[in-house]
Design a protein around this motif. Structure first.
Motif, mmCIF file in Angstrom:
data_model
loop_
_atom_site.group_PDB
_atom_site.id
_atom_site.type_symbol
_atom_site.label_atom_id
_atom_site.label_comp_id
_atom_site.label_asym_id
_atom_site.label_seq_id
_atom_site.Cartn_x
_atom_site.Cartn_y
_atom_site.Cartn_z
ATOM 1 N N PRO A 144 0.841 -1.198 0.000
ATOM 2 C CA PRO A 144 0.000 0.000 0.000
ATOM 3 C C PRO A 144 0.885 1.260 0.000
ATOM 4 O O PRO A 144 2.045 1.197 0.409
ATOM 5 C CB PRO A 144 -0.772 -0.099 1.328
ATOM 6 C CG PRO A 144 -0.618 -1.507 1.784
ATOM 7 C CD PRO A 144 0.678 -2.000 1.215
ATOM 8 N N ILE A 181 -6.255 -0.632 3.647
ATOM 9 C CA ILE A 181 -6.988 -1.374 2.620
ATOM 10 C C ILE A 181 -8.431 -1.500 3.101
ATOM 11 O O ILE A 181 -8.747 -2.338 3.955
ATOM 12 C CB ILE A 181 -6.331 -2.742 2.370
ATOM 13 C CG1 ILE A 181 -4.921 -2.520 1.793
ATOM 14 C CG2 ILE A 181 -7.162 -3.586 1.407
ATOM 15 C CD1 ILE A 181 -3.968 -3.621 2.028
ATOM 16 N N PRO A 188 -11.123 -5.069 2.122
ATOM 17 C CA PRO A 188 -10.562 -6.413 2.268
ATOM 18 C C PRO A 188 -11.580 -7.472 1.853
ATOM 19 O O PRO A 188 -12.784 -7.250 1.951
ATOM 20 C CB PRO A 188 -10.256 -6.514 3.773
ATOM 21 C CG PRO A 188 -11.252 -5.600 4.414
ATOM 22 C CD PRO A 188 -11.415 -4.460 3.447
ATOM 23 N N ASP A 203 -7.523 -8.221 -1.048
ATOM 24 C CA ASP A 203 -8.688 -7.330 -1.122
ATOM 25 C C ASP A 203 -9.816 -8.005 -1.901
ATOM 26 O O ASP A 203 -9.656 -9.122 -2.405
ATOM 27 C CB ASP A 203 -8.310 -5.942 -1.666
ATOM 28 C CG ASP A 203 -7.952 -5.922 -3.146
ATOM 29 O OD1 ASP A 203 -8.365 -6.856 -3.870
ATOM 30 O OD2 ASP A 203 -7.263 -4.988 -3.588
ATOM 31 N N TRP A 252 -1.859 -7.944 -0.925
ATOM 32 C CA TRP A 252 -1.027 -6.811 -0.491
ATOM 33 C C TRP A 252 -0.091 -7.285 0.625
ATOM 34 O O TRP A 252 -0.542 -7.923 1.576
ATOM 35 C CB TRP A 252 -1.902 -5.680 0.055
ATOM 36 C CG TRP A 252 -2.806 -5.069 -0.955
ATOM 37 C CD1 TRP A 252 -4.088 -5.424 -1.238
ATOM 38 C CD2 TRP A 252 -2.493 -3.978 -1.838
ATOM 39 N NE1 TRP A 252 -4.606 -4.618 -2.236
ATOM 40 C CE2 TRP A 252 -3.643 -3.725 -2.627
ATOM 41 C CE3 TRP A 252 -1.357 -3.194 -2.036
ATOM 42 C CZ2 TRP A 252 -3.686 -2.723 -3.591
ATOM 43 C CZ3 TRP A 252 -1.399 -2.198 -3.005
ATOM 44 C CH2 TRP A 252 -2.551 -1.968 -3.773
#
Length: 410
Positions: free
Chosen positions: A114, A186, A189, A319, A325
């Motif tokens: 991220p 995030i 998710p 996600d 990620w």
């Protein structure tokens, strides 16, 4: 030869594995062949002041500067540098694509962390990014802590400024305060049963130059005990947002039997059933890619001492578009068993690690080429071995040494 082991950790999964092999426990002051140490002990052994010199028949479970991968700020710095280096060299891996997001472009293949800044050093850059999208939520983590300690979420700049005042931390790079990373949270998710989860995967590295790494098939998902809720009222509820077992086990909904965990195999079956096999295969391929390139990002700066190996705990969030990620990498993933399945898994993990890092005769020897036979891998799959790859390039066949495994994750 009598093999002597030493360990800082009084964990049954370690001691039982060592004793099963007929090894004898000794203290750190005695002559030892194998040391399963904490990161602090490892730092002391490798420090210039200690004057300690390792022999050819000694192995230890950390690289001297493992923190290049496991400290949150250094991981981000190394990945950013790796991408820039590839970009400068015109490597197609660093290709960017124009997208309709703040910033306007992103890496096509290396976009697996991220957007992250280190505070206080990058404070002004963070503010600039924040103002492009003031509706966003960010997560703050102290660089040197683990198990969810000191983490909080913010959705307003004023909250960050207030925290700065209360923590008496001036955002001034010259002042040597504890550094934090702040990452775009995030917010989408993948949820199962309405709950957020992350993946804990174990990656064994036996050398950084050439890079030799293995992925343990028996990873697991760690679930939150409370259903996911993005509302502002739940922003401070860590049972909603943090998957760490060290956080969740204090919640009223925690289940001691399964420990809020699911095997990676169960996740795969669930995704194949709900999303289809093709996108599930693509997801797991992306996870492998992410791990290999995070290791490549640090391989040039890591002190690749031949006495060392390391088992890293990778934390990955998926996600709802099935994009993985990388959240963080742990140098000392927990060997505490919270359930019976946990104990079995971690016992196997240590047994398999020993089979890979030790030569065929089972006696530690750094002169060995660190290429174990396929039948010694157990539940590990070879992720990358640059030495075998280099041999393969010059040979018509790969001599039976598999560089990839289509059954990975099965």
């Amino acid at each position: 030869m009598k093999i002597c082991f030493c360990t800082d950790l009084d964990k049954s999964v370690l001691i039982n594995n060592f004793e099963k092999r007929g090894w004898v426990q000794v203290s750190a002051d005695d002559d030892w062949n194998f040391y399963w140490a904490g990161t602090g002990t490892c730092r002391n052994i490798f420090s210039v002041d200690s004057g300690y010199r390792m022999h050819d028949n000694q192995l230890i479970n950390h690289f001297p500067n493992h923190y290049e991968l496991s400290r949150k700020d250094l991981l981000v710095k190394n990945i950013k540098r790796y991408r820039k280096d590839l970009e400068r060299d015109g490597n197609p891996l660093a290709e960017k694509t124009e997208v309709n997001i703040p910033g306007g472009s992103k890496y096509l293949y290396l976009d697996f962390i991220p957007v992250t800044f280190v505070l206080p050093a990058d404070y002004n850059m963070f503010v600039e990014e924040y103002r492009k999208n003031p509706q966003s939520t960010w997560i703050m983590k102290p660089c040197g802590k683990s198990q969810g300690a000191g983490i909080f979420l913010i959705n307003k700049l004023s909250k960050l400024k207030r925290w700065s005042r209360e923590a008496k931390t001036s955002f001034h790079p010259q002042i040597g305060k504890e550094s934090y990373v702040i990452s775009r949270y995030i917010e989408n998710p993948l949820l199962i049963g309405g709950k957020k989860f992350d993946l804990r995967l174990y990656v064994l590295v036996t050398s950084f130059r050439p890079l030799k790494a293995y992925l343990f098939r028996l990873g697991f998902c760690r679930f939150c005990t409370v259903k996911y809720d993005t509302s502002v009222t739940e922003l401070d509820n860590m049972y909603v947002h943090l998957t760490n077992v060290s956080v969740q086990k204090h919640g009223g909904e925690y289940n001691n039997h399964h420990g809020g965990k699911w095997s990676v195999q169960n996740l795969r079956l669930f995704l194949e059933g709900t999303r289809g096999k093709e996108v599930t295969d693509k997801l797991f391929g992306s996870i492998t890619w992410l791990i290999v390139h995070s290791l490549k990002a640090v391989s040039s700066v890591m002190a690749s001492d031949r006495h060392c190996f390391e088992c890293y705990g990778y934390d990955i969030i998926i996600d709802n578009t099935l994009k993985p990620w990388l959240v963080e990498v742990n140098a000392s993933p927990s060997l505490t068993s919270t359930t019976a399945n946990d104990r079995i898994l971690k016992y196997k993990l240590i047994d398999n690690i020993l089979n890979i890092v030790l030569p065929p005769d089972g006696i530690p020897d750094v002169r060995w080429n660190k290429i174990p036979s396929p039948d010694m891998l157990g539940n590990f799959d070879l992720l990358i071995d640059e030495e075998i790859a280099a041999q393969d390039e010059g040979a018509p066949s790969n001599n039976g040494k598999s560089r990839s495994n289509n059954n990975r994750w099965k």
